[in-house]
Design a protein around this motif. Sequence first.
Motif, PDB file in Angstrom:
ATOM      1  N   ASP A 224     102.812 104.026 -13.299  1.00  0.00           N
ATOM      2  CA  ASP A 224     103.686 103.588 -14.387  1.00  0.00           C
ATOM      3  C   ASP A 224     104.320 102.230 -14.136  1.00  0.00           C
ATOM      4  O   ASP A 224     105.224 101.816 -14.859  1.00  0.00           O
ATOM      5  CB  ASP A 224     104.771 104.636 -14.630  1.00  0.00           C
ATOM      6  CG  ASP A 224     105.547 104.976 -13.357  1.00  0.00           C
ATOM      7  OD1 ASP A 224     105.355 104.284 -12.319  1.00  0.00           O
ATOM      8  OD2 ASP A 224     106.357 105.935 -13.382  1.00  0.00           O
TER       9      ASP A 224
ATOM     10  N   LYS B  57      97.767 102.749 -18.180  1.00  0.00           N
ATOM     11  CA  LYS B  57      97.988 103.758 -19.216  1.00  0.00           C
ATOM     12  C   LYS B  57      96.878 104.813 -19.144  1.00  0.00           C
ATOM     13  O   LYS B  57      95.797 104.568 -18.631  1.00  0.00           O
ATOM     14  CB  LYS B  57      98.007 103.096 -20.586  1.00  0.00           C
ATOM     15  CG  LYS B  57      99.154 102.113 -20.808  1.00  0.00           C
ATOM     16  CD  LYS B  57     100.484 102.831 -20.928  1.00  0.00           C
ATOM     17  CE  LYS B  57     101.590 101.846 -21.304  1.00  0.00           C
ATOM     18  NZ  LYS B  57     102.888 102.540 -21.486  1.00  0.00           N
ATOM     19  N   ASP B  58      97.162 105.966 -19.691  1.00  0.00           N
ATOM     20  CA  ASP B  58      96.214 107.084 -19.647  1.00  0.00           C
ATOM     21  C   ASP B  58      94.866 106.697 -20.253  1.00  0.00           C
ATOM     22  O   ASP B  58      94.803 106.087 -21.318  1.00  0.00           O
ATOM     23  CB  ASP B  58      96.794 108.277 -20.401  1.00  0.00           C
ATOM     24  CG  ASP B  58      95.808 109.432 -20.470  1.00  0.00           C
ATOM     25  OD1 ASP B  58      95.420 109.932 -19.405  1.00  0.00           O
ATOM     26  OD2 ASP B  58      95.420 109.797 -21.597  1.00  0.00           O
TER      27      ASP B  58
ATOM     28  N   ASP C 176      97.848 114.104 -16.741  1.00  0.00           N
ATOM     29  CA  ASP C 176      98.877 113.222 -17.285  1.00  0.00           C
ATOM     30  C   ASP C 176      98.299 112.488 -18.493  1.00  0.00           C
ATOM     31  O   ASP C 176      97.303 111.769 -18.367  1.00  0.00           O
ATOM     32  CB  ASP C 176      99.316 112.223 -16.216  1.00  0.00           C
ATOM     33  CG  ASP C 176     100.572 111.451 -16.624  1.00  0.00           C
ATOM     34  OD1 ASP C 176     100.799 111.266 -17.836  1.00  0.00           O
ATOM     35  OD2 ASP C 176     101.302 111.022 -15.708  1.00  0.00           O
TER      36      ASP C 176
ATOM     37  N   THR D  76     100.052 110.337 -20.281  1.00  0.00           N
ATOM     38  CA  THR D  76     100.792 109.095 -20.488  1.00  0.00           C
ATOM     39  C   THR D  76     100.275 107.983 -19.587  1.00  0.00           C
ATOM     40  O   THR D  76      99.992 106.867 -20.045  1.00  0.00           O
ATOM     41  CB  THR D  76     102.296 109.315 -20.222  1.00  0.00           C
ATOM     42  OG1 THR D  76     102.767 110.387 -21.053  1.00  0.00           O
ATOM     43  CG2 THR D  76     103.088 108.047 -20.526  1.00  0.00           C
ATOM     44  N   TYR D  77     100.173 108.305 -18.312  1.00  0.00           N
ATOM     45  CA  TYR D  77      99.669 107.331 -17.345  1.00  0.00           C
ATOM     46  C   TYR D  77      98.519 107.961 -16.559  1.00  0.00           C
ATOM     47  O   TYR D  77      98.411 109.185 -16.442  1.00  0.00           O
ATOM     48  CB  TYR D  77     100.765 106.912 -16.354  1.00  0.00           C
ATOM     49  CG  TYR D  77     101.935 106.208 -17.001  1.00  0.00           C
ATOM     50  CD1 TYR D  77     101.873 104.861 -17.329  1.00  0.00           C
ATOM     51  CD2 TYR D  77     103.115 106.910 -17.268  1.00  0.00           C
ATOM     52  CE1 TYR D  77     102.959 104.214 -17.922  1.00  0.00           C
ATOM     53  CE2 TYR D  77     104.196 106.276 -17.858  1.00  0.00           C
ATOM     54  CZ  TYR D  77     104.112 104.933 -18.183  1.00  0.00           C
ATOM     55  OH  TYR D  77     105.173 104.308 -18.768  1.00  0.00           O
TER      56      TYR D  77
END
Length: 537
Positions: free
Chosen positions: A341, A400-401, A410, A412-413
């Motif tokens: 992140d 980023k994901d 995950d 999001t990331y």
Amino acid sequence: MFSRRAHRRLSPVALAIVIVASALAPAPLHAADPEPALHGLTLAHQPLDAATEWIDPALALGIDEEDLVPTPDFDFVELQASDIYASGVDVVAVKYEDLSGFESRHLRTLQVLETINRDIVNTTFTINQLRPDISRLNTRITTEETQEARLTEEIAVYRHSITEFALRTFIGEDDAAISELEIDSTAAESRVMTDQVRDSHFTEIANREAERARRQVRRARLEEERRATRRRLAELRDIRLELLAEQTAMSKLAERTAASYRRAFHDRLTMHVKRTNIPLVTLNAYVIASRVLAEEQPRCDIRWWMLAGIGAIESNHGQFGDTEVDINGYPKDPITGPALDGRILEGAELVTDETPAPEPTEMTTSTPVAAAADSTGDGAASEEGADVVVPVIKRLALIKDTDNGKYDGDRTYDRAVGPMQFIPQTWESYGEDANFDGEIEPQNLYDAAVASARYLCRAAGSMKTEEGQRRAYFAYNHDDEYTQNVLDRSRSYQRILRISSESLAANRPLGIATPSNTGESTLDQPTVVGVDNLPDW
């Protein structure tokens, strides 16, 4: 030959003990949680249950020790043949290895089985000898019976003749009887002669009765011998049936003790190689990966210990934290890095208005920061000649994901995953089902090691020289300290452990086939993150 049979007859209970014994086994090599079934290992027979106590089959069958054949010679190499181990890895010594219990139980079972086989041969030989004996006795008894019948018939003829003489004498026909003998005599002489004939017949009868009695005694003796031989033959047939039942039970037990040894030999995969912290299954994955690349990209010249250096730094060979590697090369607890992140890992205190934090990138970065003057005004420099410590702001990569949480959970990331710490998008380019278990899984050491080898070879071109190795390791993680650590660890493994020269031959266990995907990266720069350069998460 049959001493043990004289005082023991196999009963259903005894045979049941043998069959129950086939479900008993030595203690496992080491105390551990139950392992999953080993993918790629085919056992033709069910191994023994390692949770129960072993029963000596000789004791269960009542076979005296002195009646056993010598312990047979047996080459356990034939039970070690495997499509799991890379050649050379199968002979690597591991910590706490002890196969002697499995060997002794298999040898003991084979010894009992060979003893039973010997007894079957001997019993069958004796049975085959007794059958002609019975035939000969039958012939002799028939001969005696024929002679007895002949003698009985002759005795009857003589008795009948005597009766005829007596009857004719009584009615006055003795002269006629004498005349039938065609003898000229007076009446007195005829009577004397009649008496002589009668006495002669009595003598013949007595002789034949005596001979018949002797033959009856002889026949009775022969019949007793025949009955005894038949009893012996029936007994031997029963023994042979017992032996055949024992042979079946021992054959099944031998199959299971062999399977137990074979399974124990492969259970070594979860043990650590002596003088190292590498599980044998992890070493196996490294060696297989190096041989896959030796066929795919022979110019790369990657060796197993070069991969071991990466594995040591990235996840302690799949043992990051408190996890262990199972027999199929999966960490028992999935290894997943922190969310990428872009957070600041080190040097947050150095961020000011004058020294803003560097922008996050797709790589973890370490940005030097100019030293602030200390209270004495001497700056960051210490005594003359001492190293100057340059403070840095270390920032985690920002990715980023890309996999919708498929590999790292995950959405999001992205996170680095598995023992070789692949970023999901990189894994999509390099991942392959290297052990053919039906899964392309970054958590699996076999899959990850082959993918890592391809990645290193693409980055280095050739890893034959130290320069090439440094280039590959730096591509794995853009950090000079990381590169040196991996190089040092790989060289230490090269010194500590040598795989036999035989293992240099190309060999692809686990059904590995020539891959169709050579692994082209979609990234301009590799983005695999080393977990030792990250804080605890």
